[in-house]
Write a protein that holds these residues in place. Structure first.
Motif, mmCIF file in Angstrom:
data_model
loop_
_atom_site.group_PDB
_atom_site.id
_atom_site.type_symbol
_atom_site.label_atom_id
_atom_site.label_comp_id
_atom_site.label_asym_id
_atom_site.label_seq_id
_atom_site.Cartn_x
_atom_site.Cartn_y
_atom_site.Cartn_z
ATOM 1 N N VAL A 47 50.549 36.822 45.491
ATOM 2 C CA VAL A 47 50.358 36.152 46.698
ATOM 3 C C VAL A 47 48.986 35.306 45.920
ATOM 4 C CG1 VAL A 47 49.152 36.462 48.947
ATOM 5 C CG2 VAL A 47 50.965 38.017 48.135
ATOM 6 N N MET A 48 49.041 34.000 46.746
ATOM 7 C CA MET A 48 47.890 33.293 46.244
ATOM 8 C C MET A 48 46.593 33.497 47.384
ATOM 9 S SD MET A 48 47.882 29.007 45.848
ATOM 10 C CE MET A 48 46.201 28.326 45.515
ATOM 11 N N ASN A 49 45.671 34.159 47.251
ATOM 12 C CA ASN A 49 44.687 34.554 48.032
ATOM 13 C C ASN A 49 43.632 33.263 47.716
ATOM 14 O OD1 ASN A 49 42.370 35.210 49.277
ATOM 15 N ND2 ASN A 49 42.825 37.579 48.816
ATOM 16 N N GLU A 50 43.613 32.201 48.780
ATOM 17 C CA GLU A 50 42.610 30.965 48.784
ATOM 18 C C GLU A 50 41.300 31.379 48.914
ATOM 19 O OE1 GLU A 50 44.357 27.291 50.206
ATOM 20 O OE2 GLU A 50 46.312 28.313 50.599
ATOM 21 N N ARG A 79 40.151 33.014 45.692
ATOM 22 C CA ARG A 79 40.579 32.012 44.808
ATOM 23 C C ARG A 79 41.067 32.848 43.574
ATOM 24 N NH1 ARG A 79 35.099 28.542 44.625
ATOM 25 N NH2 ARG A 79 34.655 30.506 43.911
ATOM 26 N N ARG A 80 42.272 33.439 43.821
ATOM 27 C CA ARG A 80 43.011 34.131 42.904
ATOM 28 C C ARG A 80 44.378 34.493 43.354
ATOM 29 N NH1 ARG A 80 39.917 40.029 43.148
ATOM 30 N NH2 ARG A 80 41.110 40.966 44.798
ATOM 31 N N PHE A 81 45.348 34.528 42.125
ATOM 32 C CA PHE A 81 46.739 34.928 42.535
ATOM 33 C C PHE A 81 46.775 36.498 42.298
ATOM 34 C CE2 PHE A 81 46.843 30.732 41.152
ATOM 35 C CZ PHE A 81 47.922 30.186 41.912
ATOM 36 N N GLU A 82 47.158 37.169 43.347
ATOM 37 C CA GLU A 82 47.417 38.636 43.342
ATOM 38 C C GLU A 82 48.667 39.269 43.448
ATOM 39 O OE1 GLU A 82 42.973 39.054 46.044
ATOM 40 O OE2 GLU A 82 44.917 39.120 47.094
ATOM 41 N N ILE A 83 48.591 40.733 42.874
ATOM 42 C CA ILE A 83 49.865 41.425 43.023
ATOM 43 C C ILE A 83 49.213 42.932 43.469
ATOM 44 C CG2 ILE A 83 51.543 42.951 42.004
ATOM 45 C CD1 ILE A 83 51.835 40.605 39.947
ATOM 46 N N GLU A 127 50.534 50.025 44.713
ATOM 47 C CA GLU A 127 50.021 51.152 44.947
ATOM 48 C C GLU A 127 48.659 51.208 45.255
ATOM 49 O OE1 GLU A 127 51.405 53.322 41.490
ATOM 50 O OE2 GLU A 127 53.361 52.531 41.511
ATOM 51 N N GLY A 128 48.258 50.483 45.972
ATOM 52 C CA GLY A 128 46.744 50.530 46.774
ATOM 53 C C GLY A 128 45.885 49.966 45.747
ATOM 54 N N ASP A 129 46.178 49.386 44.695
ATOM 55 C CA ASP A 129 45.379 48.448 43.752
ATOM 56 C C ASP A 129 45.845 47.207 43.558
ATOM 57 O OD1 ASP A 129 43.236 48.371 42.025
ATOM 58 O OD2 ASP A 129 43.788 50.057 40.556
ATOM 59 N N VAL A 130 44.897 46.312 43.013
ATOM 60 C CA VAL A 130 45.401 44.696 42.907
ATOM 61 C C VAL A 130 44.981 44.344 41.480
ATOM 62 C CG1 VAL A 130 44.573 42.744 43.786
ATOM 63 C CG2 VAL A 130 44.559 44.629 45.330
ATOM 64 N N ALA A 131 46.058 43.662 41.045
ATOM 65 C CA ALA A 131 46.086 43.152 39.815
ATOM 66 C C ALA A 131 45.790 41.423 40.201
ATOM 67 C CB ALA A 131 47.066 43.043 39.019
ATOM 68 N N PHE A 132 45.068 40.866 39.420
ATOM 69 C CA PHE A 132 44.807 39.585 39.890
ATOM 70 C C PHE A 132 44.324 38.304 38.707
ATOM 71 C CE2 PHE A 132 40.722 41.541 40.201
ATOM 72 C CZ PHE A 132 39.829 40.714 39.422
ATOM 73 N N ALA A 133 44.678 36.968 39.009
ATOM 74 C CA ALA A 133 44.203 36.134 37.897
ATOM 75 C C ALA A 133 43.341 35.175 38.668
ATOM 76 C CB ALA A 133 45.389 35.187 37.308
ATOM 77 N N GLU A 134 42.201 35.033 38.569
ATOM 78 C CA GLU A 134 41.364 34.073 39.244
ATOM 79 C C GLU A 134 41.672 32.674 38.883
ATOM 80 O OE1 GLU A 134 37.565 35.262 37.902
ATOM 81 O OE2 GLU A 134 37.466 36.869 39.022
#
Length: 103
Positions: A8-11, A14-18, A21-28
């Protein structure tokens, strides 16, 4: 083993997220004039080895290509991913091509 995950692109953040299991991985990301800076990627330890970082990289790079943006990969993970995947070399900003060995 890699599994297909929803990126998901979280504008607002300002990061792409996955979410996993209740945690979030992201690329800013940071948008700049005709470019996108990719400064930092975080994948929780519990999700390493599942292709999460690669899927975040693909999503960010795919977005850059779709938008006609040049990529400025200051994140070591994203930079290494690009260096290993020639299909993304054409969208790297000229200033960073030599650093990635794709000049």
């Amino acid at each position: 083993m890699s599994e297909t995950l929803n990126v998901v692109m979280n504008e607002e953040a300002r990061r792409f997220e996955i979410e996993l299991e209740g945690d979030v991985a992201f690329a800013e990301y940071r948008l700049v004039d005709h470019g996108i800076i990719l400064p930092h990627t975080v994948v929780p330890d519990a999700f390493e080895g599942r292709g999460v970082g690669s899927q975040l990289a693909k999503a960010a790079l795919g977005y850059a290509r779709e938008q006609g943006l040049k990529v400025i990969p200051t994140c070591p993970f994203i930079a290494a991913y690009i260096a290993k995947h020639p299909e993304w070399h054409d969208i790297v900003h000229d200033t960073y091509r030599r650093q990635l060995g794709i000049d």
